[in-house]
Design an enzyme around this catalytic site. Sequence first.
Site, PDB file in Angstrom:
ATOM      1  N   ASP A   1       0.855  -1.188   0.000  1.00  0.00           N
ATOM      2  CA  ASP A   1       0.000   0.000   0.000  1.00  0.00           C
ATOM      3  C   ASP A   1       0.895   1.244   0.000  1.00  0.00           C
ATOM      4  OD1 ASP A   1      -1.764   2.174   0.834  1.00  0.00           O
ATOM      5  OD2 ASP A   1      -3.171   0.619   1.455  1.00  0.00           O
ATOM      6  N   ILE A   2       0.602   2.202  -0.873  1.00  0.00           N
ATOM      7  CA  ILE A   2       1.436   3.413  -0.933  1.00  0.00           C
ATOM      8  C   ILE A   2       1.070   4.436   0.142  1.00  0.00           C
ATOM      9  CG2 ILE A   2       1.992   3.124  -3.379  1.00  0.00           C
ATOM     10  CD1 ILE A   2      -0.062   5.392  -3.943  1.00  0.00           C
TER      11      ILE A   2
ATOM     12  N   HIS B   1      -7.075  -5.179   2.833  1.00  0.00           N
ATOM     13  CA  HIS B   1      -5.866  -4.632   3.428  1.00  0.00           C
ATOM     14  C   HIS B   1      -5.320  -5.681   4.392  1.00  0.00           C
ATOM     15  CE1 HIS B   1      -6.531  -0.314   2.360  1.00  0.00           C
ATOM     16  NE2 HIS B   1      -7.774  -0.739   2.263  1.00  0.00           N
TER      17      HIS B   1
ATOM     18  N   HIS C   1     -10.692  -5.146  -2.530  1.00  0.00           N
ATOM     19  CA  HIS C   1      -9.362  -5.415  -1.990  1.00  0.00           C
ATOM     20  C   HIS C   1      -9.436  -5.636  -0.492  1.00  0.00           C
ATOM     21  CE1 HIS C   1      -9.927  -1.029  -2.019  1.00  0.00           C
ATOM     22  NE2 HIS C   1      -9.073  -0.933  -1.006  1.00  0.00           N
TER      23      HIS C   1
ATOM     24  N   GLN D   1     -14.061   3.259   1.351  1.00  0.00           N
ATOM     25  CA  GLN D   1     -13.497   2.715   0.119  1.00  0.00           C
ATOM     26  C   GLN D   1     -13.146   3.869  -0.809  1.00  0.00           C
ATOM     27  OE1 GLN D   1     -16.004  -0.065  -2.042  1.00  0.00           O
ATOM     28  NE2 GLN D   1     -14.334  -0.644  -3.416  1.00  0.00           N
TER      29      GLN D   1
END
Length: 142
Positions: free
Chosen positions: A31-32, A102, A100, A94
């Site tokens: 994750d960025i 996490h 997705h 979201q």
Amino acid sequence: MSDQCLFCGIVAGEVPSAKVAEDDTTYAFMDINPASDGHLLVVPKRHSKDLLDIGAADLADVTVAAQRIAKAVSKELGADGVNLLNCCGADAWQTVFHFHLHVIPRYVDKTKDRLVLPWRPGVPGDPAAIAALGARLSAAVD
């Protein structure tokens, strides 16, 4: 669909990512905007908008991949725990509309872990309201 969806672009290799794992049906990448050191995402390769849209087989594959990665996170990074988080809908936080999960490593050492709970666990609700909502949901489940 990659021209319309960031995560489809990542899966297609059109958008750069720090890949962690990949199999026939899932793709996992860092994750960025991490909530903790080692925070990553697991997505199905086939596009689905959210939890309400994803097919059962893809959901199962993503969940199994997330569990496999959570084990690696715990062992390799020394995480003290792991949260799996899915946000379904804008009002549930979201921001990318491709299902997705996490995988968020949790640490006692707060220099590695910036995530805080948005509610207070252990604060009881109204038992009558809980029972009434439970009954409504029980009748509505397929």
